[in-house]
Design a protein around this motif. Structure first.
Motif, PDB file in Angstrom:
ATOM      1  N   VAL A 291       0.773  -1.383  -0.128  1.00 39.29           N
ATOM      2  CA  VAL A 291      -0.069  -0.108  -0.144  1.00 39.29           C
ATOM      3  C   VAL A 291       0.801   1.235   0.173  1.00 39.29           C
ATOM      4  CG1 VAL A 291      -1.820   1.318   1.167  1.00 39.29           C
ATOM      5  CG2 VAL A 291      -1.656  -1.190   1.190  1.00 39.29           C
ATOM      6  N   GLY A 292       0.898   1.879  -0.917  1.00 32.94           N
ATOM      7  CA  GLY A 292       1.697   3.119  -1.142  1.00 32.94           C
ATOM      8  C   GLY A 292       1.289   4.458  -0.776  1.00 32.94           C
ATOM      9  N   ASN A 293       0.025   4.760  -0.441  1.00 33.18           N
ATOM     10  CA  ASN A 293      -0.380   6.263  -0.212  1.00 33.18           C
ATOM     11  C   ASN A 293      -0.466   6.630   1.284  1.00 33.18           C
ATOM     12  OD1 ASN A 293      -2.558   4.412  -0.079  1.00 33.18           O
ATOM     13  ND2 ASN A 293      -4.029   5.820  -0.924  1.00 33.18           N
ATOM     14  N   ILE A 294       0.558   5.951   2.068  1.00 30.20           N
ATOM     15  CA  ILE A 294       0.451   6.240   3.676  1.00 30.20           C
ATOM     16  C   ILE A 294       1.582   6.649   3.824  1.00 30.20           C
ATOM     17  CG2 ILE A 294       0.432   4.966   5.520  1.00 30.20           C
ATOM     18  CD1 ILE A 294      -1.304   2.842   4.386  1.00 30.20           C
ATOM     19  N   GLU A 295       1.699   7.577   4.729  1.00 25.70           N
ATOM     20  CA  GLU A 295       2.722   7.924   5.703  1.00 25.70           C
ATOM     21  C   GLU A 295       2.496   7.813   7.294  1.00 25.70           C
ATOM     22  OE1 GLU A 295       5.165  12.074   6.599  1.00 25.70           O
ATOM     23  OE2 GLU A 295       3.660  12.068   5.279  1.00 25.70           O
TER      24      GLU A 295
END
Length: 256
Positions: free
Chosen positions: A72-76
């Motif tokens: 999952v790439g849209n997480i900070e």
């Protein structure tokens, strides 16, 4: 590390529906733990972003690892306390939290901070435990461990986990912090403690409240308390594991 995701599987189902996340939403997850709710939000906000914050560095590191594994790439993620961390103003459409807002030592400061990070008409959706006397998992374990049952039943202090258990208290707090018209959805769902009594005993023994109570007993009292706790778990064993009843609120409010 306690697997809260496994414990709260039914609560997660109710909470995902309540989020009502849109594809373009920007979301902040307060008290994100190991990031299950953060990843759930990111999978819904496919064209948006999600920020997970938690004050436990161990939890944040685990969340980052699980998120990387899940692709999952849209997480900070940020290791921070919502009471102290300066969140960006008017950045997010939605603030979510699964049992992460009850432990603030300065709840007004925290909720004002959360309110300020929301855009105009942004939403707060959080799940909190209802009062202790409505949560079988808390009261039954407390009675099992008490060396004096009457002392357990007459305890007047409210444990932090139940600090937001009364709807009128939450409403006053959110009103003062600048939120509008909070609503309360009653969620009655069981919590899962393990596939069998041994697994459940190992699980609940990691609770800080259980450790603290047992540590305060002498050896004879401790042995009796452990026996009573095991008997309690036996009574809650079902074919699919050890379960306890619980009651929670899903609280939804809008920024003014």
């Amino acid at each position: 590390m306690i697997d809260y995701d496994l414990e709260l599987r039914h609560h997660n189902d109710a909470l995902r529906i309540a989020y009502a996340i849109r594809a373009s939403d920007r979301v902040v997850d307060v008290g994100c733990g190991t990031g299950q709710t953060t990843r759930d939000a990111a999978r819904l906000a496919t064209a948006g972003t999600v920020l997970g914050i938690d004050r436990s560095q161990e939890m944040i590191e685990r969340a980052r690892a699980l998120t990387s594994q899940a692709g999952v790439g849209n997480i900070e993620y940020v290791c921070a306390n919502a009471e102290e961390h300066e969140l960006p103003r008017e950045r997010f459409d939605l603030a979510i939290s699964r049992f992460g807002t009850m432990f603030f030592s300065r709840p007004m400061t925290a909720f004002v901070n959360i309110r300020n990070t929301l855009r105009p008409d942004g939403r707060l959706v959080m799940m909190v435990w209802q009062s202790r006397d409505r949560n079988e998992w808390a009261t039954s374990i407390e009675r099992a461990l008490a060396s004096d049952e009457s002392k357990a039943e007459s305890a007047s202090t409210v444990p932090p986990a139940f600090s937001l258990g009364e709807a009128d208290v939450v409403k006053r707090l959110l009103d003062s912090a600048g939120f509008l018209s909070p609503t309360f959805e009653d969620v009655r769902a069981p919590v899962f403690y393990g596939l069998d009594v041994d697994a459940a005993f190992e699980f609940v023994s990691e609770f800080s409240t259980v450790r603290d109570r047992i540590a305060g007993l002498d050896s004879r009292q401790r042995a009796h308390a452990v026996d009573r706790l095991r008997d309690l778990l036996v009574r809650h064993q079902r074919a699919d594991g050890v379960w306890f009843d619980s009651r929670a609120w899903i609280v939804t409010a809008h920024r003014d």
